[in-house]
Design a protein around this motif. Structure first.
Motif, PDB file in Angstrom:
ATOM      1  N   THR A 177      44.914  64.044  26.268  1.00  0.00           N
ATOM      2  CA  THR A 177      44.974  64.999  25.159  1.00  0.00           C
ATOM      3  C   THR A 177      45.451  64.313  23.884  1.00  0.00           C
ATOM      4  O   THR A 177      44.883  64.513  22.804  1.00  0.00           O
ATOM      5  CB  THR A 177      45.933  66.149  25.510  1.00  0.00           C
ATOM      6  OG1 THR A 177      45.648  66.580  26.832  1.00  0.00           O
ATOM      7  CG2 THR A 177      45.791  67.288  24.543  1.00  0.00           C
ATOM      8  N   VAL A 198      32.635  71.478  18.451  1.00  0.00           N
ATOM      9  CA  VAL A 198      32.213  71.767  19.834  1.00  0.00           C
ATOM     10  C   VAL A 198      32.237  70.493  20.673  1.00  0.00           C
ATOM     11  O   VAL A 198      32.709  70.489  21.807  1.00  0.00           O
ATOM     12  CB  VAL A 198      30.797  72.405  19.839  1.00  0.00           C
ATOM     13  CG1 VAL A 198      30.246  72.478  21.264  1.00  0.00           C
ATOM     14  CG2 VAL A 198      30.844  73.793  19.215  1.00  0.00           C
ATOM     15  N   TYR A 230      34.112  67.778  20.181  1.00  0.00           N
ATOM     16  CA  TYR A 230      35.525  67.453  20.460  1.00  0.00           C
ATOM     17  C   TYR A 230      36.032  68.300  21.634  1.00  0.00           C
ATOM     18  O   TYR A 230      36.680  67.806  22.540  1.00  0.00           O
ATOM     19  CB  TYR A 230      36.413  67.738  19.240  1.00  0.00           C
ATOM     20  CG  TYR A 230      36.539  66.586  18.262  1.00  0.00           C
ATOM     21  CD1 TYR A 230      36.715  65.280  18.697  1.00  0.00           C
ATOM     22  CD2 TYR A 230      36.531  66.823  16.881  1.00  0.00           C
ATOM     23  CE1 TYR A 230      36.852  64.238  17.792  1.00  0.00           C
ATOM     24  CE2 TYR A 230      36.672  65.792  15.967  1.00  0.00           C
ATOM     25  CZ  TYR A 230      36.830  64.494  16.432  1.00  0.00           C
ATOM     26  OH  TYR A 230      36.975  63.478  15.542  1.00  0.00           O
ATOM     27  N   GLY A 231      35.733  69.589  21.578  1.00  0.00           N
ATOM     28  CA  GLY A 231      36.189  70.497  22.636  1.00  0.00           C
ATOM     29  C   GLY A 231      35.639  70.106  23.994  1.00  0.00           C
ATOM     30  O   GLY A 231      36.379  70.038  24.984  1.00  0.00           O
ATOM     31  N   LEU A 280      37.778  68.869  27.279  1.00  0.00           N
ATOM     32  CA  LEU A 280      37.726  69.570  28.568  1.00  0.00           C
ATOM     33  C   LEU A 280      37.223  68.646  29.671  1.00  0.00           C
ATOM     34  O   LEU A 280      37.764  68.619  30.770  1.00  0.00           O
ATOM     35  CB  LEU A 280      36.798  70.789  28.465  1.00  0.00           C
ATOM     36  CG  LEU A 280      37.347  71.977  27.673  1.00  0.00           C
ATOM     37  CD1 LEU A 280      36.281  73.054  27.554  1.00  0.00           C
ATOM     38  CD2 LEU A 280      38.583  72.542  28.368  1.00  0.00           C
TER      39      LEU A 280
END
Lengths: 251, 288
Positions: free
Chosen positions: B220, B259, B261-262, B266
């Motif tokens: 993270t 999107v 990056y997300g 995940l």
């Protein structure tokens, strides 16, 4: 020979004694736990040690196992080279499967084979690949017995090994321990708070009180040692009296 | 079940008179449920779907100005165009390379330092203090200094990411090493394990859960650092693509970047969790 703490000299093993302790003193800070304790175990002798909590049972066991790094004390203590310890908790490494727990620290090409034999002896053949969390409390303690015996110890130290088990499982473990003892014949020092366990298993029962051996009684009851006999009841009452318990119903 | 117990207790204090013989009265035997009730199928998707619906509705009716926020279909079409001319892949690849190499250096450094500090008193004295001080300073606050030292090129970016990832790995591995159960140390002594075997069989496996937890935080942290350093004079990468889009007011491209990056975040977290499940299977058996 293990080097013991507190300036103790661990003398070479003598042929006539598996354990020889003379004038052992152990103190933690200002509290003296063992106060000039003398105890001798013959090779292959099964001795049970009773005592109230705080009487120094565990301290003595830890001294014999060489685990008391921070204790101060004096006295003579000699123990064999090959000592195994069975703790009250089975103390299996949760990240190792059953077989790897038994072979832990073993060397030699036949380590795996010896461990399998030991697991078979404690009735756990076929569970070699189980994780410790998958076993019941009694099974875990049997793995711990296998781990101790696979090392073929001259002295087996057991610190209330069945204290955390239910009565039914405990009875089965007594039978198992007696059988394993007959086969391997190590000297055994079994610390317990259970008078019946002591009488059922041991050749000799010692009572620890005030940091010394307060009573030392041979158990010469014929096998099987049954609760009902008058000799059993007499010995039980004597031991309970030594422990400071009045009636036979107060253990 | 707790709900049963609750309803049982409620039935004891219930004083309302029963309406005789009607079906409602018979149903009244089962008391009103106080807990949240049964889980709804795909219930977790409800919130995101609702947001998407509001976004679509707002864009279609013109309530949402396309200059502030492009319509979902525009974003999808833009993503298609970016993939078709290869820009998206190139930029994602550059960013991933930065993040992975920064993460690799950071994890390696954190692991080695934690082992030195965790396994020797001298190591702890020398290493732990400086790391704790470093921990107090946000890594992103070091960027001006890092730019002066390493310039604005690739090495500054990788070093910043590595510094962000290194701290959680160090902290959690060190903690794992320091909190190994003393009972296992005793066991090792009674089994007369040599020091190397003690480390191999007891210390390292015992610290593994801590290390993996540190890894999750490190991943993270690496993505966060990546997003920030790519705003600093990058000529490639997702952050560069988004920065350029800001200049031209292309909110659709900015959304595509977000999107991505997300998804990357995940995906990498899922990857670490997968490794965790595999490696710590001895623990999973308890949860199953």
């Amino acid at each position: 020979m293990a080097t013991h703490a507190g300036g103790l000299t661990a003398t070479a093993r003598e042929a006539d004694a598996a354990v020889r302790i003379e004038g052992l003193v152990r103190a933690f800070g200002t509290r003296t736990v063992l106060d000039g304790l003398d105890l001798t175990l013959r090779p292959g002798e099964f001795v049970a040690m009773l005592g109230r909590s705080g009487s120094g049972k565990s301290t003595l066991l830890r001294a014999l196992a060489g685990l008391d790094h921070d204790a101060g004390g004096e006295g003579e203590l000699s123990a064999p080279d090959h000592v195994s310890v069975v703790f009250q908790d089975a103390r299996l490494l949760p990240w190792k499967r059953v077989l790897a727990n038994v072979t832990l620290g073993l060397t030699g090409a036949d380590a795996g084979e010896r461990a399998r034999t030991a697991l078979d002896e404690v009735g756990l053949a076929g569970r070699e690949d189980a994780w410790p969390v998958e076993l019941s409390g009694g099974e875990q303690q049997r793995v711990s017995l296998a781990r101790s015996l696979v090392r073929e110890p001259e002295l087996l130290l057991a610190d209330e090994p069945f204290g955390a088990l239910d009565a039914l499982t405990r009875g089965r473990m007594h039978t198992l321990l007696a059988r394993l003892y007959e086969r391997h014949r190590p000297a055994v020092l079994l610390v317990t708070h259970d008078v019946d366990e002591a009488i059922a298993l041991a050749d000799r029962v010692v009572v620890l009180d005030g940091g010394r051996i307060a009573a030392d009684l041979a158990v010469d009851l014929p096998a099987p040692r049954r609760h009902g006999t008058p000799e059993y009841a007499a010995l039980r009452t004597r031991l309970l009296a030594r422990l400071g318990v009045d009636g036979p119903d107060h253990d | 079940m707790s709900t049963d117990v609750t309803s049982e207790r409620l039935s004891l204090v219930k004083t309302a008179p029963a309406a005789p013989a009607s079906p409602a009265a018979r149903r009244g035997r089962t008391r009103r449920r106080l807990g949240p009730g049964r889980p709804i199928p795909y219930g977790r998707a409800l919130g995101p779907v609702l947001l998407l619906a509001i976004w679509s509705g707002g864009s279609a009716t013109g309530l949402i100005d396309a200059r502030n926020l492009s319509a979902p279909w525009t974003v999808v079409a833009t993503a298609g165009d970016l993939i078709a001319d290869g820009r998206l892949q190139t930029n994602v690849w550059t960013s991933a390379e930065r993040a992975v190499s920064g993460l690799a250096y950071g994890v390696a450094a954190g692991l080695v330092l934690a082992l030195i500090a965790g396994l020797s008193r001298l190591g702890e004295g020398v290493i732990d203090g400086p790391v704790q001080i470093k921990r107090g300073i946000p890594t992103l606050a070091l960027i001006p200094l890092l730019i002066l030292w390493f310039g604005i090129g690739e090495s500054m970016k990788v070093i910043t990411i590595a510094l962000s990832a290194f701290v959680p790995v160090y902290i959690h591995t060190h903690n794992g090493l320091r909190t190994i159960d003393a009972r296992y140390v005793e066991l090792a002594e009674t089994l007369r394990l040599s020091r190397p075997r003690f480390l191999l069989h007891i210390v390292l496996p015992g610290a593994l859960p801590g290390f993996l937890l540190g890894m999750r935080f490190a991943v993270t942290a690496a993505w966060l650092a990546l997003a920030v350093v790519e705003q600093v004079n990058a000529t490639s990468g997702i952050g560069y693509m988004m920065g350029l889009a800001r200049t031209y007011g292309q909110t659709d491209i900015i959304i595509v970047g977000l999107v991505v990056y997300g998804l990357l975040g995940l995906l990498s977290d899922g990857l670490v969790r997968l490794v965790e499940r595999k490696v710590l299977s001895w623990r999973r058996t308890l949860a199953d």
